[in-house]
Design an enzyme around this catalytic site. Structure first.
Site, mmCIF file in Angstrom:
data_model
loop_
_atom_site.group_PDB
_atom_site.id
_atom_site.type_symbol
_atom_site.label_atom_id
_atom_site.label_comp_id
_atom_site.label_asym_id
_atom_site.label_seq_id
_atom_site.Cartn_x
_atom_site.Cartn_y
_atom_site.Cartn_z
ATOM 1 N N THR A 1 20.330 37.775 83.785
ATOM 2 C CA THR A 1 19.965 37.028 84.990
ATOM 3 C C THR A 1 19.606 37.913 86.181
ATOM 4 O OG1 THR A 1 22.281 36.858 85.708
ATOM 5 C CG2 THR A 1 21.421 35.080 84.324
ATOM 6 N N THR B 1 23.769 38.671 79.285
ATOM 7 C CA THR B 1 25.132 38.168 79.100
ATOM 8 C C THR B 1 25.268 37.239 77.908
ATOM 9 O OG1 THR B 1 25.603 38.369 81.464
ATOM 10 C CG2 THR B 1 26.988 36.851 80.212
#
EC number: 3.5.1.1
Length: 350
Positions: free
Chosen positions: A94, A17
């Site tokens: 993540t 991200t």
């Protein structure tokens, strides 16, 4: 203390991200975007920030697409750059960051420099991004208080890589280390604690390649059938992380299920017992429902996370060890991934 600007850091940007940008179809990675963003932010060129290079991977990956072959690329790149840098940052999505953070300690034997995984929940291009703090903090840890092991830095926490697990899909405190203390405190100042046993600096860094070990994970649930478990345990499966209840308990009254587990262990499948609970450890002698699993040949995973147990199993199978040796090694502390003596404040060094 050595001047921070003299430290050199290699940033391995795998995707995630932090480096994405908005598109009509949502956030997506774009080659070169993260490097341009960091170059435009004065914080990353401040005098106290160590010098860094960015090695961008091609293609950039959402971490949901990461696997053992990508872990090997990361480990090999660290080895290639090892002598020229004081530390390494792995920028990673993540979703599977805890798996990569768990795998790398087993692959990087003899590591005596910091390897820090980090990323963000919001892209760096957004005003509320947590990526800036995560990345700056990782750089400053290497500059000021390096810990010579694989770590995960996220949300102002520094965690042992093979003790970390993702606990929040959206919050900035996305990761926790339920059974091991943080490796330091990150506040007004950065203070890290050294491992209990200093690293053997005379050792050379050795990279352990991973084979295509056929392992898996299965979470017990009330009413699980022996047939389902038998299907999971069919050849060519070599090893299984069995996520059980509480202190490592299973449905011991289900004789058919116990027979399936015993048969698999008997033919060399390595089954390791990890608790479904976020905190605590497996104790297969605490309850009859746990000792029944031990009687089948299931090994205790102690207080390992499922991520650590799975990646450790892949590593051990890659060494070509026989099942009995792997079963024994799964119960031993190799890289600080489990607590052998709970009276110790911290686990033995890697």
């Amino acid at each position: 203390m050595e001047d921070a600007v003299k430290k050199r850091v290699a940033i391995l940007y795998t995707g995630g991200t932090i480096g994405m940008k908005p598109t009509p179809d949502g956030y997506a990675p774009e080659p070169g975007h993260l490097s341009r963003l960091m170059a435009s932010m004065p914080d990353f060129s401040a005098p106290e920030v160590p010098a860094y290079i960015i090695r961008e991977y091609e293609p950039l990956l959402d971490s949901s697409n990461m696997g053992p072959r990508h872990w090997q690329i990361i480990a090999r790149d660290i080895a290639k750059l090892y002598t020229g840098f004081d530390g390494f940052i792995v920028i990673h999505g993540t979703d599977t960051m805890a798996y990569t953070a768990s795998a790398l300690p087993f692959m990087l034997e003899g590591l005596d420099k910091p390897v820090i995984l980090t990323g963000s929940q919001i892209p760096l291009c957004e005003i509320r991004s947590d990526g800036r703090d995560n990345l700056i903090t990782a750089l400053m840890i290497i500059a000021q208080a390096p810990v010579p092991e694989v770590c995960l830095c996220f949300g102002n926490r520094l965690l042992r890589g093979c003790r970390a697990t993702k606990v929040d899909a959206a919050g900035f405190q996305a990761f926790d280390s339920p059974n091991y203390p943080d490796l330091g405190t990150i506040g007004v100042t950065i203070r890290t604690r050294r491992p209990c046993v200093p690293p053997e600096t005379a050792r050379k860094l050795t990279i352990h390649a991973l084979s295509e070990a056929r392992v898996g994970a299965l979470r017990l649930f009330p009413g699980i059938s022996a047939e389902l478990v038998a299907n999971v345990l069919r050849s060519p499966l070599q090893g299984l992380v069995l996520e059980t209840y509480g202190m490592g308990n299973g449905p011991s009254d289900d004789r058919e299920l116990m027979a399936v587990l015993a048969e698999a262990c008997g033919r060399g499948v390595v089954i390791v017992n990890c608790t479904q609970c976020l905190r605590g450890a497996v104790n297969q002698s605490g309850y009859q429902a746990g000792s029944a699993l031990a009687a089948c040949g299931v090994a205790s995973g102690a207080d390992m996370t499922p991520e650590a147990a799975l990646t450790k199993m892949i590593y051990l199978f890659s060494l070509g060890l026989p099942p009995e040796e792997i079963r024994m090694q799964m119960t031993r502390n190799l890289r600080g991934e489990l607590t052998e003596d709970e009276s110790l404040e911290c686990a033995p060094h890697l």
